[in-house]
Design a protein around this motif. Structure first.
Motif, PDB file in Angstrom:
ATOM      1  N   GLN A 110      43.787  79.883   8.712  1.00 21.22           N
ATOM      2  CA  GLN A 110      43.150  80.955   9.495  1.00 21.22           C
ATOM      3  C   GLN A 110      41.753  80.579   9.959  1.00 21.22           C
ATOM      4  O   GLN A 110      41.048  81.403  10.527  1.00 21.22           O
ATOM      5  CB  GLN A 110      43.107  82.239   8.692  1.00 21.22           C
ATOM      6  CG  GLN A 110      42.391  82.131   7.374  1.00 21.22           C
ATOM      7  CD  GLN A 110      42.570  83.391   6.531  1.00 21.22           C
ATOM      8  OE1 GLN A 110      43.241  84.348   6.949  1.00 21.22           O
ATOM      9  NE2 GLN A 110      41.973  83.399   5.360  1.00 21.22           N
ATOM     10  N   ASP A 135      51.238  77.169  12.551  1.00 21.15           N
ATOM     11  CA  ASP A 135      51.692  78.532  12.277  1.00 21.15           C
ATOM     12  C   ASP A 135      51.069  79.489  13.294  1.00 21.15           C
ATOM     13  O   ASP A 135      49.851  79.678  13.327  1.00 21.15           O
ATOM     14  CB  ASP A 135      51.299  78.939  10.857  1.00 21.15           C
ATOM     15  CG  ASP A 135      51.895  80.270  10.433  1.00 21.15           C
ATOM     16  OD1 ASP A 135      51.601  81.288  11.096  1.00 21.15           O
ATOM     17  OD2 ASP A 135      52.630  80.295   9.440  1.00 21.15           O
ATOM     18  N   ALA A 136      51.910  80.114  14.104  1.00 23.50           N
ATOM     19  CA  ALA A 136      51.422  80.976  15.181  1.00 23.50           C
ATOM     20  C   ALA A 136      50.615  82.154  14.648  1.00 23.50           C
ATOM     21  O   ALA A 136      49.624  82.568  15.268  1.00 23.50           O
ATOM     22  CB  ALA A 136      52.585  81.473  16.037  1.00 23.50           C
ATOM     23  N   GLU A 137      51.028  82.724  13.512  1.00 24.53           N
ATOM     24  CA  GLU A 137      50.299  83.860  12.950  1.00 24.53           C
ATOM     25  C   GLU A 137      48.911  83.444  12.490  1.00 24.53           C
ATOM     26  O   GLU A 137      47.939  84.192  12.673  1.00 24.53           O
ATOM     27  CB  GLU A 137      51.091  84.459  11.788  1.00 24.53           C
ATOM     28  CG  GLU A 137      52.365  85.163  12.215  1.00 24.53           C
ATOM     29  CD  GLU A 137      53.037  85.871  11.046  1.00 24.53           C
ATOM     30  OE1 GLU A 137      52.406  86.001   9.977  1.00 24.53           O
ATOM     31  OE2 GLU A 137      54.190  86.307  11.212  1.00 24.53           O
ATOM     32  N   MET A 138      48.795  82.263  11.887  1.00 23.86           N
ATOM     33  CA  MET A 138      47.492  81.763  11.477  1.00 23.86           C
ATOM     34  C   MET A 138      46.592  81.541  12.693  1.00 23.86           C
ATOM     35  O   MET A 138      45.396  81.870  12.679  1.00 23.86           O
ATOM     36  CB  MET A 138      47.639  80.450  10.699  1.00 23.86           C
ATOM     37  CG  MET A 138      48.266  80.618   9.336  1.00 23.86           C
ATOM     38  SD  MET A 138      47.121  81.365   8.155  1.00 23.86           S
ATOM     39  CE  MET A 138      48.033  81.131   6.634  1.00 23.86           C
ATOM     40  N   ALA A 180      46.762  83.089  15.536  1.00 27.26           N
ATOM     41  CA  ALA A 180      46.376  84.410  16.050  1.00 27.26           C
ATOM     42  C   ALA A 180      45.239  85.001  15.226  1.00 27.26           C
ATOM     43  O   ALA A 180      44.285  85.575  15.778  1.00 27.26           O
ATOM     44  CB  ALA A 180      47.581  85.342  16.045  1.00 27.26           C
ATOM     45  N   THR A 181      45.310  84.851  13.901  1.00 28.32           N
ATOM     46  CA  THR A 181      44.240  85.355  13.035  1.00 28.32           C
ATOM     47  C   THR A 181      42.931  84.634  13.327  1.00 28.32           C
ATOM     48  O   THR A 181      41.865  85.259  13.408  1.00 28.32           O
ATOM     49  CB  THR A 181      44.627  85.166  11.556  1.00 28.32           C
ATOM     50  OG1 THR A 181      45.817  85.913  11.282  1.00 28.32           O
ATOM     51  CG2 THR A 181      43.509  85.644  10.637  1.00 28.32           C
ATOM     52  N   GLN A 225      41.390  85.909  16.538  1.00 25.18           N
ATOM     53  CA  GLN A 225      40.771  87.226  16.363  1.00 25.18           C
ATOM     54  C   GLN A 225      39.397  87.092  15.708  1.00 25.18           C
ATOM     55  O   GLN A 225      38.432  87.749  16.114  1.00 25.18           O
ATOM     56  CB  GLN A 225      41.673  88.115  15.526  1.00 25.18           C
ATOM     57  CG  GLN A 225      42.957  88.526  16.222  1.00 25.18           C
ATOM     58  CD  GLN A 225      43.910  89.284  15.308  1.00 25.18           C
ATOM     59  OE1 GLN A 225      43.609  89.515  14.132  1.00 25.18           O
ATOM     60  NE2 GLN A 225      45.065  89.669  15.829  1.00 25.18           N
ATOM     61  N   GLU A 274      47.519  75.168  18.989  1.00 24.43           N
ATOM     62  CA  GLU A 274      48.722  75.398  18.185  1.00 24.43           C
ATOM     63  C   GLU A 274      49.576  74.144  18.266  1.00 24.43           C
ATOM     64  O   GLU A 274      50.105  73.802  19.336  1.00 24.43           O
ATOM     65  CB  GLU A 274      49.486  76.615  18.696  1.00 24.43           C
ATOM     66  CG  GLU A 274      50.662  76.991  17.811  1.00 24.43           C
ATOM     67  CD  GLU A 274      51.348  78.277  18.248  1.00 24.43           C
ATOM     68  OE1 GLU A 274      52.537  78.462  17.898  1.00 24.43           O
ATOM     69  OE2 GLU A 274      50.699  79.090  18.938  1.00 24.43           O
TER      70      GLU A 274
END
Length: 227
Positions: free
Chosen positions: A20, A40-43, A45-46, A49, A66
């Motif tokens: 992250q 990791d796409a979620e990481m 995104a975090t 942000q 990414e």
């Protein structure tokens, strides 16, 4: 890094498997140009942000990509970075040699390759100290383990990684142990009082630099320097 480069030098840093972005952001805040590579796409995104809340100057020094750490050649030119960080990643790569060669390739001459890996020679320590002796006995001679999230992982040995670093022209410059005394702590354990925490960190730092303690650390921190 502080011992390798002049104070105040602005470095080009690649953080492979940045998660992250906690470590990468600290380096950007310190004035360095940082590229974070994360699959990791979620990481990602975090991290985006969090980065959006930073001052403009820090956002300008931070690049997010990414992508996979095994494909650095597709993203970066040879010699593009002064420092390459790969912390907590190799334990999930079954054949790490090719990846390490790619990381060394994007280092400039004299650049620093920083690796944080699971210590295969200490896999019996955590279960043994917890009283789980069947698991401790099974860990001897093994390079596989299951982490606290239940995910399978792979551990490395100092001698083998030393040989690998020499073979990719980034020979070992220094190494340290990480989590000598605290590996058995619960994930949700509360931090001790400030003065106790200071002593704990001092003891960990001292043990991580001192033989024979650093050899039984849960993790190894290896620093190679590009020839």
């Amino acid at each position: 890094m502080a011992g390798r480069f002049p104070v105040g030098q602005r470095l080009r840093i690649l953080d492979v498997g940045m998660g992250q972005g906690t470590q990468a952001l600290r380096l950007a805040r310190a004035g360095h140009s940082v590229t974070g590579l994360e699959s990791d796409a979620e990481m990602v995104a975090t991290a985006r942000q969090t980065l959006a809340t930073e001052p403009e100057g820090i956002r300008e020094r931070f690049r997010l990509i990414e992508g996979d750490g095994r494909e650095t050649g597709a993203h970066f030119l040879p010699g593009a970075f002064d420092v390459v960080l790969c912390h907590g990643v190799l334990m999930y790569v079954q054949e790490p040699d090719a990846m390490l060669a790619g990381l060394a390739r994007v280092l400039a001459p004299g650049g620093l390759l920083s690796l944080l890996v699971r210590n295969a020679d200490a896999l019996a320590m955590r279960p043994g100290l917890a009283g789980d002796f069947p698991s401790a006995l099974a860990a001897f001679g093994s390079d596989s383990y299951t982490n606290r999230l239940g995910l399978p992982g792979r551990a490395d040995r100092l001698d083998a990684l030393t040989a690998t670093l020499a073979g990719i022209a980034a020979p070992l410059h220094a190494w340290y142990g990480v989590r000598v005394f605290t590996d058995g702590a619960d994930n949700d354990a509360e931090l001790p009082a400030p003065e106790d925490l200071e002593r704990l960190l001092a003891a960990e730092d001292r043990a991580g630099r001192t033989e024979p303690y650093k050899r039984v650390a849960a993790l190894l921190h290896l620093c190679g320097v590009r020839g």
